[in-house]
Design an enzyme around this catalytic site. Structure first.
Site, short mmCIF file in Angstrom:
data_model
loop_
_atom_site.label_atom_id
_atom_site.label_comp_id
_atom_site.label_asym_id
_atom_site.label_seq_id
_atom_site.Cartn_x
_atom_site.Cartn_y
_atom_site.Cartn_z
N HIS A 1 -6.30 -51.34 17.88
CA HIS A 1 -6.24 -50.03 17.24
C HIS A 1 -6.23 -50.16 15.71
CE1 HIS A 1 -4.86 -45.82 16.71
NE2 HIS A 1 -4.18 -46.33 15.70
N GLU A 2 -5.39 -51.03 15.18
CA GLU A 2 -5.29 -51.18 13.72
C GLU A 2 -6.58 -51.74 13.13
OE1 GLU A 2 -2.93 -49.76 12.10
OE2 GLU A 2 -1.84 -49.30 13.93
N HIS B 1 -9.27 -49.18 12.70
CA HIS B 1 -9.19 -48.38 11.47
C HIS B 1 -9.99 -49.07 10.35
CE1 HIS B 1 -6.46 -45.13 12.45
NE2 HIS B 1 -5.48 -45.92 12.82
N GLU C 1 -7.14 -41.22 14.27
CA GLU C 1 -6.34 -41.85 15.32
C GLU C 1 -7.12 -41.93 16.64
OE1 GLU C 1 -3.41 -43.48 15.34
OE2 GLU C 1 -3.73 -43.32 13.20
#
Ligand SMILES: [Zn+2]
Length: 269
Positions: free
Chosen positions: A134-135, A138, A197
């Site tokens: 997820h990070e 980004h 997100e």
């Protein structure tokens, strides 16, 4: 005359647009990569010099291993899709910082920090891969650059030549970068917009699955996050900028079948 101005303005904005890998969404991008990455690398070293690295060797090793496996999936995906250019200046790094906060981030250019406080919620390498994917998503989707560009646009910090704000006001630009990467806020990893997100959830799930981590763990991880942040009781400010846990878990459930294909072909080998 008005039409000409609108045309020039849209041509100007268009020239500062780029496309997000995997989702194809068009986004604003004013900060030149070279400038942004130089700033990011400096900020990251500074962050590390001000924080204590974990002395837990087992956990540190897991962070590195999961990080490198996801990095390799990203590199393979980008190479297969002719997008290697977009990560060619990345300087990947995966560090575990000794801090009780439930937090994690990836700064532009692949600079990852995992806080020890999130490790019990991850439970194991698979849970960690969900966070890490997820990070990293980004950073791959360049959400930091997009947020900085939006802030600059909204605050009139641009000139026709592009993002010259750095030369004029380096400390402001650095502040923007830290905020954009989710470093300089109390909300930490929870500071991105709803759109960013969901996009990071989607892209991250694919990258972690490609790296051989079971995507069915994603909704479970976010359930544990929900429980850790007080169940259904989220403060209003948090709700306004962040997808509700329930919505995020539902969306992830819906994405599992597609992600399973990547997971299965990664684990078949
Ligand atoms: Zn996020």
């Amino acid at each position: 005359m008005k039409r000409i101005i609108v045309f020039v303005l849209s041509a100007f904005l268009f020239s500062y647009c780029t496309t997000v890998p995997l989702t194809g969404r068009r986004q604003l991008k004013f900060m030149p990569d070279s400038e942004l990455l130089t700033m990011s690398f400096t900020q990251y070293s500074q962050f590390l010099s001000q924080h204590r690295l974990s002395t837990n060797q087992t956990q540190t090793a897991v962070v590195r291993e999961v990080g490198v496996r996801i990095q390799q999936s990203v590199e393979k995906y980008m190479a297969d899709n002719n997008m290697t250019d977009r990560i060619k200046d990345f300087r990947w790094e995966f560090n575990l910082v000794d801090d009780k906060q439930v937090n994690a981030f990836c700064m532009p250019g692949g600079k990852v920090v995992i806080y020890t406080g999130i490790m019990p919620i991850c439970q194991d390498a698979t849970g960690l891969a969900i966070v890490m994917g997820h990070e990293i998503a980004h950073a791959i989707a360049e959400h930091g650059n997009e947020r900085m560009s939006q802030t600059m646009l909204a605050n009139g910090l641009l000139t026709v030549g592009g993002a010259v704000v750095q030369a004029k006001n380096p400390s402001l630009t650095n502040q923007l970068l830290l905020q954009a990467a989710g470093v300089a806020t109390n909300l930490g990893m929870l500071s991105f917009s709803r759109q960013h997100e969901s996009e990071a959830d989607h892209i991250g799930l694919i990258f972690s699955s490609m790296a051989g981590y079971d995507p069915r763990e994603a909704p479970r991880f976010w359930q544990r996050m929900a429980a850790a942040s007080g169940g259904g009781q989220q403060p209003p400010a948090f709700l306004s900028t962040h997808p509700s846990h329930e919505k995020r878990i539902q969306d992830l459930e819906a994405e599992i079948p597609a992600a399973m294909k990547y997971y299965e072909s990664a684990t078949r080998k």
